[in-house]
Write an enzyme that holds these catalytic residues in place. Structure first.
Site, PDB file in Angstrom:
ATOM      1  N   GLN A 116       0.488   1.166  -5.763  1.00 35.39           N
ATOM      2  CA  GLN A 116      -0.059  -0.172  -5.570  1.00 35.39           C
ATOM      3  C   GLN A 116      -0.399  -0.402  -4.099  1.00 35.39           C
ATOM      4  OE1 GLN A 116       2.450  -3.102  -8.153  1.00 35.39           O
ATOM      5  NE2 GLN A 116       3.686  -1.266  -7.861  1.00 35.39           N
ATOM      6  N   ASN A 117      -0.080   0.580  -3.267  1.00 38.94           N
ATOM      7  CA  ASN A 117      -0.273   0.448  -1.820  1.00 38.94           C
ATOM      8  C   ASN A 117      -1.693   0.839  -1.421  1.00 38.94           C
ATOM      9  OD1 ASN A 117       2.410  -0.157  -1.961  1.00 38.94           O
ATOM     10  ND2 ASN A 117       3.090   1.831  -1.211  1.00 38.94           N
ATOM     11  N   ASP A 163      -2.347   1.703   1.740  1.00 34.67           N
ATOM     12  CA  ASP A 163      -2.123   2.265   3.082  1.00 34.67           C
ATOM     13  C   ASP A 163      -2.504   3.731   3.232  1.00 34.67           C
ATOM     14  OD1 ASP A 163       1.415   2.053   2.304  1.00 34.67           O
ATOM     15  OD2 ASP A 163       0.016   3.706   1.893  1.00 34.67           O
ATOM     16  N   HIS A 168      -4.668  -0.632  -6.377  1.00 33.45           N
ATOM     17  CA  HIS A 168      -5.103  -1.819  -5.629  1.00 33.45           C
ATOM     18  C   HIS A 168      -6.061  -1.450  -4.509  1.00 33.45           C
ATOM     19  CE1 HIS A 168      -1.203  -3.913  -7.110  1.00 33.45           C
ATOM     20  NE2 HIS A 168      -2.141  -3.923  -8.016  1.00 33.45           N
ATOM     21  N   CYS A 187     -22.425  -1.658  -8.017  1.00 37.30           N
ATOM     22  CA  CYS A 187     -22.452  -0.300  -8.594  1.00 37.30           C
ATOM     23  C   CYS A 187     -21.106   0.415  -8.466  1.00 37.30           C
ATOM     24  CB  CYS A 187     -23.563   0.531  -7.948  1.00 37.30           C
ATOM     25  SG  CYS A 187     -23.223   0.984  -6.235  1.00 37.30           S
ATOM     26  N   GLY A 196      10.245   1.389  -4.902  1.00 40.34           N
ATOM     27  CA  GLY A 196       9.845   0.320  -3.993  1.00 40.34           C
ATOM     28  C   GLY A 196       8.830  -0.632  -4.555  1.00 40.34           C
ATOM     29  N   THR A 197       8.997  -0.984  -5.835  1.00 42.74           N
ATOM     30  CA  THR A 197       8.117  -2.016  -6.403  1.00 42.74           C
ATOM     31  C   THR A 197       8.961  -3.083  -7.096  1.00 42.74           C
ATOM     32  OG1 THR A 197       6.281  -2.534  -7.882  1.00 42.74           O
ATOM     33  CG2 THR A 197       7.722  -0.699  -8.545  1.00 42.74           C
ATOM     34  N   SER A 198       8.585  -4.339  -6.924  1.00 40.55           N
ATOM     35  CA  SER A 198       9.299  -5.421  -7.599  1.00 40.55           C
ATOM     36  C   SER A 198       8.863  -5.493  -9.057  1.00 40.55           C
ATOM     37  CB  SER A 198       9.003  -6.747  -6.884  1.00 40.55           C
ATOM     38  OG  SER A 198       7.596  -6.979  -6.866  1.00 40.55           O
TER      39      SER A 198
HETATM   40  N1  APR Z   1      12.820   1.693  -0.027  1.00 40.18           N
HETATM   41  C1  APR Z   1      12.561   1.371  -1.339  1.00 40.18           C
HETATM   42  N2  APR Z   1      12.269   0.104  -1.757  1.00 40.18           N
HETATM   43  C2  APR Z   1      12.282  -0.867  -0.819  1.00 40.18           C
HETATM   44  C3  APR Z   1      12.568  -0.615   0.554  1.00 40.18           C
HETATM   45  C4  APR Z   1      12.843   0.739   0.927  1.00 40.18           C
HETATM   46  N3  APR Z   1      13.110   1.082   2.184  1.00 40.18           N
HETATM   47  N4  APR Z   1      12.507  -1.807   1.213  1.00 40.18           N
HETATM   48  C5  APR Z   1      12.193  -2.754   0.288  1.00 40.18           C
HETATM   49  N5  APR Z   1      12.057  -2.197  -0.928  1.00 40.18           N
HETATM   50  C6  APR Z   1      11.743  -2.838  -2.213  1.00 40.18           C
HETATM   51  C7  APR Z   1      12.055  -4.313  -2.335  1.00 40.18           C
HETATM   52  O1  APR Z   1      13.410  -4.524  -2.678  1.00 40.18           O
HETATM   53  C8  APR Z   1      11.112  -4.742  -3.458  1.00 40.18           C
HETATM   54  O2  APR Z   1      11.713  -4.589  -4.734  1.00 40.18           O
HETATM   55  O3  APR Z   1      10.367  -2.745  -2.420  1.00 40.18           O
HETATM   56  C9  APR Z   1       9.949  -3.757  -3.335  1.00 40.18           C
HETATM   57  C10 APR Z   1       8.658  -4.353  -2.784  1.00 40.18           C
HETATM   58  O4  APR Z   1       8.197  -5.322  -3.685  1.00 40.18           O
HETATM   59  P1  APR Z   1       6.874  -6.158  -3.341  1.00 40.18           P
HETATM   60  O5  APR Z   1       6.931  -6.593  -1.944  1.00 40.18           O
HETATM   61  O6  APR Z   1       6.737  -7.184  -4.411  1.00 40.18           O
HETATM   62  O7  APR Z   1       5.728  -5.064  -3.432  1.00 40.18           O
HETATM   63  P2  APR Z   1       4.926  -4.510  -4.676  1.00 40.18           P
HETATM   64  O8  APR Z   1       5.790  -4.372  -5.881  1.00 40.18           O
HETATM   65  O9  APR Z   1       4.218  -3.312  -4.221  1.00 40.18           O
HETATM   66  O10 APR Z   1       3.851  -5.688  -4.927  1.00 40.18           O
HETATM   67  C11 APR Z   1       2.840  -5.490  -5.853  1.00 40.18           C
HETATM   68  O11 APR Z   1       1.650  -7.432  -5.096  1.00 40.18           O
HETATM   69  O12 APR Z   1       1.058  -8.761  -3.406  1.00 40.18           O
HETATM   70  C12 APR Z   1       0.596  -7.817  -4.243  1.00 40.18           C
HETATM   71  O13 APR Z   1      -1.205  -6.358  -3.898  1.00 40.18           O
HETATM   72  C13 APR Z   1       0.114  -6.582  -3.516  1.00 40.18           C
HETATM   73  O14 APR Z   1       0.317  -4.279  -4.243  1.00 40.18           O
HETATM   74  C14 APR Z   1       1.016  -5.477  -4.052  1.00 40.18           C
HETATM   75  C15 APR Z   1       1.523  -6.049  -5.351  1.00 40.18           C
END
Ligand code: APR
Length: 261
Positions: free
Chosen positions: A108-109, A111, A126, A137, A195-197
């Site tokens: 989802q990153n 970067d 994303h 296109c 590392g995704t919520s």
């Molecule tokens: N290692 C692993 N996980 C981590 C770390 C780490 N060092 N630090 C934080 N986290 C976790 C947090 O606890 C959280 O659960 O990473 C998660 C980040 O969640 P979000 O900030 O919600 O990111 P993400 O899930 O990628 O969001 C999805 O939302 O805003 C939009 O487009 C944006 O792609 C993004 C999408």
């Protein structure tokens, strides 16, 4: 007592089609802030409007001017993206691909750090902040290929309006990328969430789909998330510390069919 690291490694070795799903957390150790939770950009600045794409379509020139003026969260995020380097978590995922354990990676990153770390089988659901995309296109361009003298820029191929490749809130995921993500998810019997919520769809639906079909879920996150209750293994820790340990375990563990003696 088998550790969660060992259980995760054994589960991945026993699976046929492991797919990774990463979020902002995998890049926190590359000094890019997450969006939600402790230290999140949206936690500080508030979530952007959910109709960002509709606003872009209504006035692309104004949206480009705002984007280039780098107001609010954009300054910090773009500056972090421009200097970020892969961390041990990105390299561990690239190594899992090389070992043949990880078949595909959905991120989802925006970067570009997975590719920079050497991952090849990657879908950026994303988009990618170093690219631009034509909304007519679908052609993608490296930033340097498109002049931003006249705003909004137009597509050299079809003259359509060009936007950043990053998917805005309210914007449909480009169909070519969504198709690959759905295909890989449908083949997956084990999803590694890092590392995704697991809050934003359609990506948040992929692990649910794997679980629904009887697959396994492994999570690496310092905090519990919405998907934790559904995970077979949920490892509390930083991705840059935990993923290399899983790789180390897998590298010493006999592969499927190899005897340990
Ligand atoms: N290692 C692993 N996980 C981590 C770390 C780490 N060092 N630090 C934080 N986290 C976790 C947090 O606890 C959280 O659960 O990473 C998660 C980040 O969640 P979000 O900030 O919600 O990111 P993400 O899930 O990628 O969001 C999805 O939302 O805003 C939009 O487009 C944006 O792609 C993004 C999408």
């Amino acid at each position: 007592m088998e550790s969660d690291i060992e259980r995760a490694g054994r589960l991945m070795l026993a699976s046929k089609h492991v797919v990774g799903l990463t979020g902002a957390g995998v890049s926190v150790e590359s000094n890019i802030r997450p969006f939600r939770g402790p230290g999140g950009l949206w936690t500080e600045y508030g979530e952007p409007p959910m109709d960002g794409y509709q606003r872009f379509l209504a006035n692309p020139k104004e949206d480009w001017e705002q984007r280039l003026s780098r107001g609010g969260y954009r300054r910090e995020l773009y500056e972090a993206l421009e200097v970020a380097k892969p961390n041990p978590a990105h390299y561990a995922l690239a190594e899992l691909e090389e070992l043949g354990v990880l078949k595909y990676l959905i991120t989802q990153n925006v970067d570009n750090l997975h590719r920079a770390a050497g991952s090849k089988e990657v879908a950026e659901i994303h988009g990618n902040f170093s690219k631009l995309r034509c909304i007519q296109c679908g052609s993608r361009y490296e930033r340097e290929e498109i002049s931003l003298e006249a705003l909004p820029p137009h597509c050299p191929r079809c003259n359509g309006v060009i936007k950043s490749d990053g998917v805005m809130f309210g914007e449909p995921i480009p169909s070519d990328i969504l198709r690959i993500c759905e295909e890989e998810t449908s083949k997956s019997d084990c999803m590694l969430l890092v590392g995704t919520s697991a809050f934003v769809y359609p990506a948040a639906g992929f692990p649910q789909e794997v679980k629904r079909r009887g697959g396994a879920l492994i999570e690496v996150d310092p905090y519990e998330t919405g998907i934790t209750p559904f995970c077979d293994v949920s490892i509390r820790g930083k991705a840059g510390e935990m993923l290399p340990r899983i790789v180390d375990y897998i590298k010493v563990k006999p592969q499927r069919g190899e005897s340990s003696t």
